[in-house]
Design a protein around this motif. Sequence first.
Motif, short mmCIF file in Angstrom:
data_model
loop_
_atom_site.label_atom_id
_atom_site.label_comp_id
_atom_site.label_asym_id
_atom_site.label_seq_id
_atom_site.Cartn_x
_atom_site.Cartn_y
_atom_site.Cartn_z
N SER A 1 32.95 54.76 15.65
CA SER A 1 32.61 56.05 16.24
C SER A 1 32.32 55.95 17.73
N LEU A 2 31.55 54.94 18.14
CA LEU A 2 31.13 54.87 19.53
C LEU A 2 32.08 54.08 20.42
N TYR A 3 32.77 53.10 19.86
CA TYR A 3 33.59 52.24 20.71
C TYR A 3 35.06 52.20 20.31
N GLY A 4 35.38 52.73 19.12
CA GLY A 4 36.77 52.71 18.69
C GLY A 4 37.57 53.85 19.28
N GLY A 5 38.86 53.70 19.37
CA GLY A 5 39.74 54.77 19.79
C GLY A 5 39.68 55.08 21.27
N ALA A 6 40.36 56.16 21.63
CA ALA A 6 40.51 56.51 23.05
C ALA A 6 39.19 56.89 23.70
N LEU B 1 37.49 55.08 26.89
CA LEU B 1 37.18 55.86 28.08
C LEU B 1 35.73 55.67 28.50
N ARG B 2 34.83 55.67 27.55
CA ARG B 2 33.41 55.45 27.85
C ARG B 2 33.20 54.11 28.53
N LEU B 3 33.80 53.06 27.98
CA LEU B 3 33.62 51.73 28.56
C LEU B 3 34.27 51.63 29.93
N ALA B 4 35.43 52.26 30.11
CA ALA B 4 36.10 52.22 31.41
C ALA B 4 35.26 52.92 32.48
N LEU B 5 34.64 54.03 32.12
CA LEU B 5 33.80 54.75 33.08
C LEU B 5 32.55 53.94 33.42
N LEU B 6 31.95 53.31 32.43
CA LEU B 6 30.78 52.48 32.71
C LEU B 6 31.14 51.30 33.59
N ASP B 7 32.31 50.75 33.39
CA ASP B 7 32.75 49.62 34.20
C ASP B 7 32.82 50.01 35.68
N GLN B 8 33.17 51.24 35.95
CA GLN B 8 33.20 51.74 37.33
C GLN B 8 31.81 52.14 37.81
N LEU B 9 31.07 52.86 36.98
CA LEU B 9 29.84 53.51 37.43
C LEU B 9 28.65 52.56 37.56
N LEU B 10 28.53 51.59 36.68
CA LEU B 10 27.34 50.74 36.73
C LEU B 10 27.19 50.02 38.08
N LEU C 1 40.91 61.96 36.08
CA LEU C 1 40.11 63.18 36.16
C LEU C 1 38.63 62.89 35.92
N GLU C 2 38.36 62.09 34.89
CA GLU C 2 36.98 61.74 34.58
C GLU C 2 36.33 61.01 35.75
N ARG C 3 37.05 60.09 36.33
CA ARG C 3 36.50 59.33 37.47
C ARG C 3 36.25 60.24 38.67
N ARG C 4 37.14 61.19 38.89
CA ARG C 4 37.01 62.06 40.07
C ARG C 4 35.81 62.99 39.95
N TYR C 5 35.53 63.49 38.76
CA TYR C 5 34.54 64.56 38.62
C TYR C 5 33.25 64.16 37.91
N CYS C 6 33.12 62.90 37.51
CA CYS C 6 31.96 62.51 36.70
C CYS C 6 30.64 62.59 37.46
#
Length: 266
Positions: free
Chosen positions: A23-28, A32-41, A233-238
């Motif tokens: 539920s939290l880490y599987g699938g798209a 996406l969650r992990l990719a955004l954290l990799d940028q944002l942290l 889009l997510e990266r641009r507007y998060c």
Amino acid sequence: MSSPLSAHGDRHFDGLADKFAASLYGGARGELRLALLDQLLPEMLELRGQPLLDVGGGLGQLAGWFAARGHAVTLTEPSAEMLTRAREHLAGQDVRLLQAPLQALPEQAPGPWPLIVCHAVLEWLGDPRTALAVLARLLAPGGQLSLMVFNRDALRLSNVVKGNLEKALADRLEGKGQRTRLTPISPLTHGQIEDWSAEQGLMIRQVAGIRVFADYLRQSPERAADRERLLALERRYCRVDPHWRLGRYLLYTLERPSCSPEEATT
């Protein structure tokens, strides 16, 4: 099987590790969650290889991310099953594992800690306000808390998009924690985090929304090119108002000032 609430009214995940992982880490959406954290942290935290306390670290993804960047990590997790999965995931990395609920950390991992990570934990607790107070006490002066919470406002909008108008109007958004569904029992608002942080003398230094668009799509993108456009889009507007306010999760950097407000003005 269902996962009963703890004595503190918290939802733990013994017996549900597979469902939790999917539920939290599987699938798209998980990718996406992990990719955004990799940028944002790295953008939202001052990372200097500090010792780090990972509260409710689950399967160990974040602990591994920080350990790979030179942090000596202590991962705490109340679920024995989740801790076993984390141990497997983190084999060979500099991570100490501790089975303990958040409420026991002042005795079992008192710190003070220069860096604490608590992601997707408060929404599973019966008393998230007191939990944030516990985290604040563990934080060293000048220390940073990376806090991520499940956004109640986003949950309401998601129900509206799905046509659950009566549920949204009645504000019946919380899960009960008695079945295998993974609806958080304490979804939180930005206003609550603002108020509770102020109560504890914590400053909100950074804020972002995680998945501000993806969870409202009628259908998840299947083609790689479309997934890349969604990530862009997510990266641009998060971190752009008002978009971040409707992220499925809200990500904060909270800081305990090195001195009190009274000391700062003398």
